[in-house]
Design an enzyme around this catalytic site. Sequence first.
Site, PDB file in Angstrom:
ATOM      1  N   GLU A  39       0.832  -1.210   0.000  1.00 35.69           N
ATOM      2  CA  GLU A  39       0.000   0.000   0.000  1.00 35.69           C
ATOM      3  C   GLU A  39       0.865   1.257   0.000  1.00 35.69           C
ATOM      4  OE1 GLU A  39      -2.410  -0.618   3.475  1.00 35.69           O
ATOM      5  OE2 GLU A  39      -3.045  -2.565   2.705  1.00 35.69           O
ATOM      6  N   GLU A  70      -4.687  -6.238   2.995  1.00 31.92           N
ATOM      7  CA  GLU A  70      -3.510  -7.001   3.434  1.00 31.92           C
ATOM      8  C   GLU A  70      -3.659  -8.493   3.182  1.00 31.92           C
ATOM      9  OE1 GLU A  70      -4.968  -4.633   5.192  1.00 31.92           O
ATOM     10  OE2 GLU A  70      -3.415  -3.081   5.227  1.00 31.92           O
ATOM     11  N   PHE A  93       2.560  -1.237   8.714  1.00 30.86           N
ATOM     12  CA  PHE A  93       2.700  -1.472  10.155  1.00 30.86           C
ATOM     13  C   PHE A  93       2.491  -2.957  10.455  1.00 30.86           C
ATOM     14  CE2 PHE A  93       1.860   2.957   9.626  1.00 30.86           C
ATOM     15  CZ  PHE A  93       2.663   3.561  10.583  1.00 30.86           C
ATOM     16  N   ASP A  95       1.360  -4.442  12.829  1.00 31.82           N
ATOM     17  CA  ASP A  95       0.075  -4.765  13.458  1.00 31.82           C
ATOM     18  C   ASP A  95      -0.944  -5.262  12.417  1.00 31.82           C
ATOM     19  OD1 ASP A  95       0.418  -2.900  16.228  1.00 31.82           O
ATOM     20  OD2 ASP A  95       1.454  -2.199  14.438  1.00 31.82           O
ATOM     21  N   PHE A  96      -0.755  -4.867  11.174  1.00 32.50           N
ATOM     22  CA  PHE A  96      -1.727  -5.243  10.144  1.00 32.50           C
ATOM     23  C   PHE A  96      -1.622  -6.720   9.764  1.00 32.50           C
ATOM     24  CE2 PHE A  96      -1.242  -0.587   8.462  1.00 32.50           C
ATOM     25  CZ  PHE A  96      -1.756  -0.117   9.658  1.00 32.50           C
ATOM     26  N   ILE A  97      -0.653  -7.416  10.347  1.00 33.78           N
ATOM     27  CA  ILE A  97      -0.564  -8.852  10.136  1.00 33.78           C
ATOM     28  C   ILE A  97      -1.873  -9.521  10.554  1.00 33.78           C
ATOM     29  CG2 ILE A  97       0.431  -9.416  12.405  1.00 33.78           C
ATOM     30  CD1 ILE A  97       1.307 -11.116   9.083  1.00 33.78           C
ATOM     31  N   HIS A 139      -0.623   0.666  15.908  1.00 33.18           N
ATOM     32  CA  HIS A 139       0.468   0.998  14.975  1.00 33.18           C
ATOM     33  C   HIS A 139       1.838   0.931  15.657  1.00 33.18           C
ATOM     34  CE1 HIS A 139      -2.895   2.629  12.683  1.00 33.18           C
ATOM     35  NE2 HIS A 139      -2.111   2.817  11.644  1.00 33.18           N
TER      36      HIS A 139
HETATM   37  C1  LIG Z   1      -5.554  -2.608   7.937  1.00 35.07           C
HETATM   38  C2  LIG Z   1      -4.893  -1.309   7.666  1.00 35.07           C
HETATM   39  N1  LIG Z   1      -4.178  -1.166   6.543  1.00 35.07           N
HETATM   40  C3  LIG Z   1      -3.568   0.001   6.266  1.00 35.07           C
HETATM   41  C4  LIG Z   1      -3.661   1.047   7.125  1.00 35.07           C
HETATM   42  C5  LIG Z   1      -2.931   2.345   6.845  1.00 35.07           C
HETATM   43  N2  LIG Z   1      -3.898   3.368   6.480  1.00 35.07           N
HETATM   44  C6  LIG Z   1      -4.380   4.224   7.388  1.00 35.07           C
HETATM   45  S1  LIG Z   1      -5.555   5.213   6.762  1.00 35.07           S
HETATM   46  C7  LIG Z   1      -5.396   4.515   5.244  1.00 35.07           C
HETATM   47  C8  LIG Z   1      -6.233   4.999   4.119  1.00 35.07           C
HETATM   48  C9  LIG Z   1      -7.662   4.784   4.379  1.00 35.07           C
HETATM   49  O1  LIG Z   1      -8.387   5.216   3.316  1.00 35.07           O
HETATM   50  P1  LIG Z   1      -9.932   5.414   3.426  1.00 35.07           P
HETATM   51  O2  LIG Z   1     -10.567   4.180   3.961  1.00 35.07           O
HETATM   52  O3  LIG Z   1     -10.413   5.901   2.113  1.00 35.07           O
HETATM   53  O4  LIG Z   1     -10.099   6.538   4.545  1.00 35.07           O
HETATM   54  P2  LIG Z   1      -9.619   8.055   4.479  1.00 35.07           P
HETATM   55  O5  LIG Z   1      -8.264   8.109   5.069  1.00 35.07           O
HETATM   56  O6  LIG Z   1      -9.628   8.493   3.078  1.00 35.07           O
HETATM   57  O7  LIG Z   1     -10.595   8.777   5.333  1.00 35.07           O
HETATM   58  C10 LIG Z   1      -4.449   3.513   5.244  1.00 35.07           C
HETATM   59  C11 LIG Z   1      -4.053   2.713   4.086  1.00 35.07           C
HETATM   60  C12 LIG Z   1      -4.400   0.856   8.306  1.00 35.07           C
HETATM   61  N3  LIG Z   1      -4.500   1.819   9.236  1.00 35.07           N
HETATM   62  N4  LIG Z   1      -5.027  -0.319   8.540  1.00 35.07           N
END
Ligand SMILES: Cc1ncc(C[n+]2csc(CCOP(=O)(O)OP(=O)(O)O)c2C)c(N)n1
Lengths: 333, 331
Positions: A39, A70, A93, A95-97, A139
Site C-alpha cells: 500500500e 492485506e 505497520f 500490526d496489520f498482520i 500501529h
Molecule cells: C488494515 C490497515 N491497513 C492500512 C492502514 C494504513 N492506512 C491508514 S488510513 C489509510 C487509508 C484509508 O483510506 P480510506 O478508507 O479511504 O479513509 P480516508 O483516510 O480516506 O478517510 C491507510 C491505508 C491501516 N490503518 N489499517
Amino acid sequence: MASAELESQETETMTIREAIRETMREELNRDDDVFLIGEDIGVMEGVLDVTGDLYHDFGPERVRDTPISEAGIIGAATGAAATGSRPVAELMFSDFIGVAMEQTMNQMAKMRYMFGGKIEMPVTVRATEGGGMGAASQHSGTVHTMIAHFPGLMAVAPGTPEAAKGLLRSAIRSDDPVFFFENKMIYEQSGEVPVDEDFTIPLGEANVEREGDDVTVVATQRLVGESLTVADELDGDIDVEVIDLRSLYPLDTDTIVESLDKTGRMVVAGESPLSYGAQAEVVSRAVENAFYSLDAPIQRVGVPDTHIPFGPSLESEVLPDADDVRNAIERIA
Amino acid sequence: MLTIREFDTRAGERFADGEIPGFVHLYVGEEAVGVGACAALEEDDYITSTHRGHGHCIAKGLDPKLMMSEIYGKRDGYCNGKGGSMHIADVDSEMLGANGIVGAGPPLGTGAALSISQKGEDRIALSFLGDGAVAQGQVHEAVNLASTWDLPVVFLIENNQYGEGTAVSDQHNAKNLSDTAAAYDIPGINVDGMDITAVNEAVTEARKRARNGEGPTLIEAETYRFHGHFEGDQELYRDEEEVEDWRKRDPIDTFSERLIERDELSEEELGEMREDIEMEIEDAIEYAKNADDPTPDEAYEDMFSQRVPDIDLFVEQANARADGGTRGGEF
Ligand SMILES: Cc1ncc(C[n+]2csc(CCOP(=O)(O)OP(=O)(O)O)c2C)c(N)n1
Ligand SMILES: [Mg+2]
C-alpha cells in the site's frame, strides 16, 4: 564497533532506511522476477519513506501499489511466489498482520511442506514494528514473536544498517518465506555498509557487535544500539558483550552459547511483549545448552505484557530502553 | 460542522507545533457527512468510526474538551490517554471507537446490530468507513452477515476520493462504491457528501428501513478531504487545482449560504456562532494542555477486568524503578 565482516570490505555510510531501499533497488536490478507490492509504496513513496524513489525508477509493474487489502497482498504474494515470482511485500505497520494472518499461517507457511516439498516459496514480507512515536496500540506493536514462533516462516530483525542490508538481500534471494522486521525508531540510525552488491548475511547468524567478558546482552532492533550505549557507559566497571541477534528464526544458538561460556551472565533485550516472547526462546536455548556456564539468573527486558499506549508518559513506561538494560545488567553483574 | 472545522483546524496547528504526538487525520471538508448522518440518528444509536474520527465524535455529541485531552495524551481524555487521536471512544455516547485498522469498524457495527436485534432494542448501529476500507475483506464479511440476517445497521462510505495517496479508481473497479450493494441485495445509495441535507435524508431513510426489520443499507457519500491524509503528508498524488475545485464546494459555506438565503440564519448569527466556537475550542486546548499526564503505573491498568498477577509483578517493578530501585533479587 565495525564487525569482523566489514574489516576486509569496501564500505559506505548509510542509514537503515537507505540500506533497505538500496538493497531493494539492487535486487530489482539484478532479478526480473523480483517485484515490490504494498500500500502506497509507489506514488506516495512509502508511508515511512522506505521505498522512496523506487517507483520512479522501476514503474508501477515492479513497484505495485495496491488497494488496502492485506489479506490480498500477502495472499497474492504467496500465490505469485508459488508460481515463479519473487515478491517483496510490504505490510506497512506490522500490526496489520492481523488482517493477513490466514494467508500467512495456513498458506505461505505450510504450502511447501504440505505439497511434499514440490514448490518453493521465495517471498519476503517487510513490516515496521515498535513504539516510540505515539502511534498508539494498533500501529506500535512488535509481532515478530508470532511469526518466528510459527513453523515454516523465517524471521529477521536487524539492529544495524549492515545487518539490514545483508539480511534483506538474503531474504529476497531465499527460496523460503522470510519476514523482515524493521523498527520504526531506528530508520535514521547510520553505519558502515559494504558496497558489494552481493553482500549477504546468512539467515540464522547473530553477530557480536562488541566484545566483553562480564555480561552478555543479546539484543534485537532498537535495543542493539541502546545496549551498545549502555556498554560504553559501563566500560571500565562492567565489561559488557553485545550481540545483535539479527535472525529470530533460524536462531543462532552457537553464538549465544559461546558468549555465555565466557561471561556466565546474560540479559536478553527486545521489544516483544515478555510473556512467551522471542526473548524467552533465547533464554530456553541458553538454559538447554549452556546451563553449567550460568553464574546468575538470566534477565529479560521487553514490553511488560501490555499494548503500547498512546500518551507519552505511558508509552515511555512500557517501552524497554537503555535504563532497563542497564538495570538488568547491574542486577546480575 | 463549525465545531468540527474549528476543532480539526486547531488540532492540526497544535500538531504542527509539536504539541500533539503520533498521527492526526483531519476531517476538514467532510463535515457534512458526519453531521448529516448523526443528525439522522437517535441519541442511543451506536456508531463505529475510523482513523479520521474527530468529526464523528463531535457529531455524536462528545465533549471537545475531553477529546482534546485524549489527543494530548492526558489522564482525563476519553481513553485515559491510552488511545489518542486515532482511538477516541465513548461508550456512554454509544460511540464505539475510532479505529486504527482500516475496515475494522463495520464488523463491530454488525455486531452491535446483532446485539440490538437479540435484545429487541429500538435502536440501530451506523458504521462509517472510507472508500479505501471497501477493499478490505472484513468489510465484505460484515455487510454480508448484516444483509443475510437483516440486521439494523447502516454502512456509510465516506468516499473522499483517496485512500492515503491512492485514488479511488486505482483501488476499485466498481464505478460507484454503492454499486457493490447489489451483491448483497440491499439498497446502495450514492449521495452528495458535500450537502448535509442530502446525507441526512439518505441516513434517515436507511435508519427507517433498519428499524422496520428490512436490514442494512449501503450509502456512499461523495466528499473530499481538504487536508493531506495525515498532517505532514506531502500530497504527491494530487494537485492544488483539484483541491481548490473541491474547496469551492465547502459544505459549511454552501449550507450557511442556503440558510441565509432562506432567512433561517443571519450573517451576525453566523459570526457569533463562529466566535463562540472559537472560544470553546480555545478553552478545550487550554484545558488539555494543563490537564494531568497519566502516571507511569497507569500504563498497566485496563488490560483485564480482573487482577492478573503477572501484570501486578510488572507494576511493582515499575514502582520500584520510580523510587530509584531496581527490579529483581540479590545474588
Ligand atoms: C488494515 C490497515 N491497513 C492500512 C492502514 C494504513 N492506512 C491508514 S488510513 C489509510 C487509508 C484509508 O483510506 P480510506 O478508507 O479511504 O479513509 P480516508 O483516510 O480516506 O478517510 C491507510 C491505508 C491501516 N490503518 N489499517
Ligand atoms: Mg478515502
